[in-house]
Design a protein around this motif. Structure first.
Motif, PDB file in Angstrom:
ATOM      1  N   ARG A   1     -16.920 -16.995 182.616  1.00 45.28           N
ATOM      2  CA  ARG A   1     -18.255 -17.400 182.144  1.00 45.28           C
ATOM      3  C   ARG A   1     -18.178 -18.702 181.359  1.00 45.28           C
ATOM      4  O   ARG A   1     -19.073 -19.552 181.474  1.00 45.28           O
ATOM      5  CB  ARG A   1     -18.868 -16.316 181.251  1.00 45.28           C
ATOM      6  N   ASN A   2     -17.118 -18.834 180.550  1.00 43.79           N
ATOM      7  CA  ASN A   2     -16.972 -20.061 179.766  1.00 43.79           C
ATOM      8  C   ASN A   2     -16.772 -21.270 180.668  1.00 43.79           C
ATOM      9  O   ASN A   2     -17.391 -22.321 180.471  1.00 43.79           O
ATOM     10  CB  ASN A   2     -15.792 -19.933 178.808  1.00 43.79           C
ATOM     11  N   LEU A   3     -15.899 -21.135 181.643  1.00 41.35           N
ATOM     12  CA  LEU A   3     -15.619 -22.253 182.544  1.00 41.35           C
ATOM     13  C   LEU A   3     -16.867 -22.646 183.333  1.00 41.35           C
ATOM     14  O   LEU A   3     -17.177 -23.836 183.480  1.00 41.35           O
ATOM     15  CB  LEU A   3     -14.483 -21.879 183.496  1.00 41.35           C
ATOM     16  N   GLU A   4     -17.594 -21.656 183.819  1.00 40.27           N
ATOM     17  CA  GLU A   4     -18.815 -21.928 184.577  1.00 40.27           C
ATOM     18  C   GLU A   4     -19.860 -22.605 183.695  1.00 40.27           C
ATOM     19  O   GLU A   4     -20.526 -23.567 184.121  1.00 40.27           O
ATOM     20  CB  GLU A   4     -19.367 -20.625 185.153  1.00 40.27           C
ATOM     21  N   ALA A   5     -19.993 -22.124 182.466  1.00 38.42           N
ATOM     22  CA  ALA A   5     -21.000 -22.685 181.550  1.00 38.42           C
ATOM     23  C   ALA A   5     -20.675 -24.123 181.170  1.00 38.42           C
ATOM     24  O   ALA A   5     -21.565 -24.977 181.114  1.00 38.42           O
ATOM     25  CB  ALA A   5     -21.101 -21.813 180.303  1.00 38.42           C
ATOM     26  N   VAL A   6     -19.398 -24.388 180.917  1.00 38.72           N
ATOM     27  CA  VAL A   6     -19.001 -25.743 180.541  1.00 38.72           C
ATOM     28  C   VAL A   6     -19.220 -26.702 181.703  1.00 38.72           C
ATOM     29  O   VAL A   6     -19.701 -27.833 181.518  1.00 38.72           O
ATOM     30  CB  VAL A   6     -17.528 -25.762 180.077  1.00 38.72           C
ATOM     31  N   ARG A   7     -18.880 -26.292 182.896  1.00 40.87           N
ATOM     32  CA  ARG A   7     -19.087 -27.155 184.065  1.00 40.87           C
ATOM     33  C   ARG A   7     -20.581 -27.422 184.292  1.00 40.87           C
ATOM     34  O   ARG A   7     -20.987 -28.534 184.660  1.00 40.87           O
ATOM     35  CB  ARG A   7     -18.438 -26.532 185.298  1.00 40.87           C
ATOM     36  N   TYR A   8     -21.403 -26.404 184.071  1.00 43.85           N
ATOM     37  CA  TYR A   8     -22.859 -26.594 184.194  1.00 43.85           C
ATOM     38  C   TYR A   8     -23.341 -27.567 183.127  1.00 43.85           C
ATOM     39  O   TYR A   8     -24.142 -28.475 183.420  1.00 43.85           O
ATOM     40  CB  TYR A   8     -23.575 -25.250 184.059  1.00 43.85           C
ATOM     41  N   TRP A   9     -22.878 -27.387 181.890  1.00 45.18           N
ATOM     42  CA  TRP A   9     -23.257 -28.259 180.773  1.00 45.18           C
ATOM     43  C   TRP A   9     -22.946 -29.723 181.123  1.00 45.18           C
ATOM     44  O   TRP A   9     -23.790 -30.608 180.928  1.00 45.18           O
ATOM     45  CB  TRP A   9     -22.488 -27.828 179.528  1.00 45.18           C
ATOM     46  N   MET A  10     -21.758 -29.972 181.640  1.00 47.88           N
ATOM     47  CA  MET A  10     -21.366 -31.336 181.966  1.00 47.88           C
ATOM     48  C   MET A  10     -22.155 -31.871 183.162  1.00 47.88           C
ATOM     49  O   MET A  10     -22.542 -33.048 183.192  1.00 47.88           O
ATOM     50  CB  MET A  10     -19.862 -31.396 182.228  1.00 47.88           C
ATOM     51  N   ALA A  11     -22.407 -31.017 184.148  1.00 47.57           N
ATOM     52  CA  ALA A  11     -23.180 -31.439 185.318  1.00 47.57           C
ATOM     53  C   ALA A  11     -24.602 -31.826 184.939  1.00 47.57           C
ATOM     54  O   ALA A  11     -25.234 -32.670 185.605  1.00 47.57           O
ATOM     55  CB  ALA A  11     -23.204 -30.322 186.368  1.00 47.57           C
ATOM     56  N   GLU A  12     -25.097 -31.230 183.842  1.00 43.69           N
ATOM     57  CA  GLU A  12     -26.443 -31.539 183.360  1.00 43.69           C
ATOM     58  C   GLU A  12     -26.438 -32.668 182.334  1.00 43.69           C
ATOM     59  O   GLU A  12     -27.415 -32.846 181.594  1.00 43.69           O
ATOM     60  CB  GLU A  12     -27.084 -30.282 182.763  1.00 43.69           C
ATOM     61  N   GLY A  13     -25.338 -33.431 182.285  1.00 45.86           N
ATOM     62  CA  GLY A  13     -25.308 -34.628 181.448  1.00 45.86           C
ATOM     63  C   GLY A  13     -24.761 -34.442 180.055  1.00 45.86           C
ATOM     64  O   GLY A  13     -24.688 -35.403 179.279  1.00 45.86           O
TER      65      GLY A  13
ATOM     66  N   HIS B   1     -18.281 -11.748 171.610  1.00 41.29           N
ATOM     67  CA  HIS B   1     -16.850 -11.882 171.344  1.00 41.29           C
ATOM     68  C   HIS B   1     -16.256 -12.950 172.267  1.00 41.29           C
ATOM     69  O   HIS B   1     -16.715 -13.153 173.399  1.00 41.29           O
ATOM     70  CB  HIS B   1     -16.163 -10.533 171.604  1.00 41.29           C
ATOM     71  N   CYS B   2     -15.230 -13.617 171.767  1.00 44.26           N
ATOM     72  CA  CYS B   2     -14.528 -14.622 172.564  1.00 44.26           C
ATOM     73  C   CYS B   2     -14.151 -14.088 173.944  1.00 44.26           C
ATOM     74  O   CYS B   2     -14.314 -14.783 174.965  1.00 44.26           O
ATOM     75  CB  CYS B   2     -13.275 -15.071 171.814  1.00 44.26           C
ATOM     76  N   LEU B   3     -13.658 -12.868 174.000  1.00 49.32           N
ATOM     77  CA  LEU B   3     -13.224 -12.280 175.268  1.00 49.32           C
ATOM     78  C   LEU B   3     -14.366 -12.137 176.276  1.00 49.32           C
ATOM     79  O   LEU B   3     -14.129 -12.086 177.483  1.00 49.32           O
ATOM     80  CB  LEU B   3     -12.591 -10.912 175.019  1.00 49.32           C
ATOM     81  N   ASP B   4     -15.595 -12.068 175.788  1.00 54.77           N
ATOM     82  CA  ASP B   4     -16.744 -11.835 176.663  1.00 54.77           C
ATOM     83  C   ASP B   4     -17.441 -13.126 177.094  1.00 54.77           C
ATOM     84  O   ASP B   4     -18.460 -13.072 177.792  1.00 54.77           O
ATOM     85  CB  ASP B   4     -17.752 -10.911 175.967  1.00 54.77           C
ATOM     86  N   GLY B   5     -16.917 -14.288 176.667  1.00 51.40           N
ATOM     87  CA  GLY B   5     -17.503 -15.557 177.092  1.00 51.40           C
ATOM     88  C   GLY B   5     -18.442 -16.162 176.077  1.00 51.40           C
ATOM     89  O   GLY B   5     -19.604 -16.456 176.381  1.00 51.40           O
ATOM     90  N   ALA B   6     -17.953 -16.377 174.857  1.00 51.04           N
ATOM     91  CA  ALA B   6     -18.795 -16.876 173.770  1.00 51.04           C
ATOM     92  C   ALA B   6     -19.403 -18.241 174.079  1.00 51.04           C
ATOM     93  O   ALA B   6     -20.551 -18.518 173.707  1.00 51.04           O
ATOM     94  CB  ALA B   6     -17.980 -16.947 172.469  1.00 51.04           C
ATOM     95  N   ILE B   7     -18.662 -19.116 174.734  1.00 51.32           N
ATOM     96  CA  ILE B   7     -19.182 -20.453 175.006  1.00 51.32           C
ATOM     97  C   ILE B   7     -20.365 -20.386 175.967  1.00 51.32           C
ATOM     98  O   ILE B   7     -21.330 -21.144 175.847  1.00 51.32           O
ATOM     99  CB  ILE B   7     -18.069 -21.374 175.578  1.00 51.32           C
TER     100      ILE B   7
END
Length: 279
Positions: free
Chosen positions: A36-48, A263-269
């Motif tokens: 979830r963190n990796l997907e969210a960060v990539r989406y964040w960057m793709a959106e500028g 929790h960090c384990l659940d994808g905090a980012i």
């Protein structure tokens, strides 16, 4: 213009972006980064948006992990001692310990014989005085070996140092911190706990908050969002336009006015990205 244009998101690494507590304590291996963190960060960057890690780790101790973190902004390393651009492989900002720190650190190690020391240099060199099990666990986690030294001298440990890390029991480290604050030279340094067993020593002004604001300026961003779990993250959480903490953060962080996510384990980012974009 994407949804995240003009926004900088900074995340602590250990126990915020990736759960490493078991590896550091010797009770297991570091957990993989939640997808979830990796997907969210990539989406964040793709959106500028701009994203990077702000870690207490020295550059050398974070380099292996950095390869697995999607970032499109320079990282804050050395607990705020520097900003490093992994894309260009160069420092953009450095605020390392003054050379006179050599003598101050030597005096501290004489005064506190039960405390261990990790010294980080500008290159990949790490030196340890009085190694203990934690140092070995840390080396295993980072993939970075260390050189054992018997004393801190100009011959055995020539400066400059990016930072110093004292390792010991909380009571001993608290006494060491208070000892530093009582010295005439205390104004040269920042002292902050990055865990109950770790006390960071960096140059005055070398903290995550100062460097987060500097990075915001360098990136030309209008908004700063930060997430972290421990006391050394508080400067950037307080400097941010909006601060967040995973549910596993220490009480001091959770009660500091930040928004607590999962929790960090659940994808905090991922929760942080969702919260920012839902405003």
């Amino acid at each position: 213009m994407g949804k995240c244009s003009g926004m900088l998101l900074l995340s602590d690494y250990d126990n915020t972006f990736c759960y490493t507590e078991k590896a550091l304590s010797g009770s297991g291996e570091a957990a993989p980064v939640n997808p979830r963190n990796l997907e969210a960060v990539r989406y964040w960057m793709a959106e500028g948006g701009r994203f990077a890690v702000a870690t207490g780790r020295a550059l050398a101790a974070f380099r292996r992990q950095a390869a697995g973190v999607p970032m499109n902004a320079p990282a804050v390393v050395d607990n705020g001692g520097a900003i490093y651009d992994f894309a260009q492989e160069r420092y953009l900002v450095k605020n390392f310990l003054p050379d006179r720190a050599l003598w101050h650190i030597a005096a501290l190690m004489d005064a506190f014989p039960t405390v261990s020391l990790e010294l980080y240099h500008e290159d990949d060199q790490v030196q340890v005085m009085r190694p203990r099990a934690w140092n070995d666990q840390h080396a295993k986690l980072t993939g970075l070996g260390y050189e054992v030294i018997e004393a801190v001298t100009a011959e055995t440990a020539p400066p400059p140092f990016a930072k110093a890390l004292f390792v010991g029991e909380k009571a001993d480290l608290t006494a060491l911190r208070d000892f530093i604050r009582a010295q005439s030279w205390s104004g040269d340094y920042e002292t902050i706990f990055s865990s109950d067993l770790l006390l960071e020593l960096t140059a005055r002004g070398a903290d995550k908050g100062t460097m987060a604001l500097k990075l915001k300026e360098l990136c030309g961003c209008e908004k700063l969002f930060c997430v972290g779990d421990h006391a050394n993250d508080l400067p950037m959480l307080l400097a941010a336009d909006r601060g967040f903490a995973p549910a596993n953060a220490i009480e001091e962080v959770r009660s500091s006015g930040v928004q607590v996510v999962c929790h960090c384990l659940d994808g905090a980012i991922a929760d942080v990205v969702e919260a920012v974009l839902s405003e």
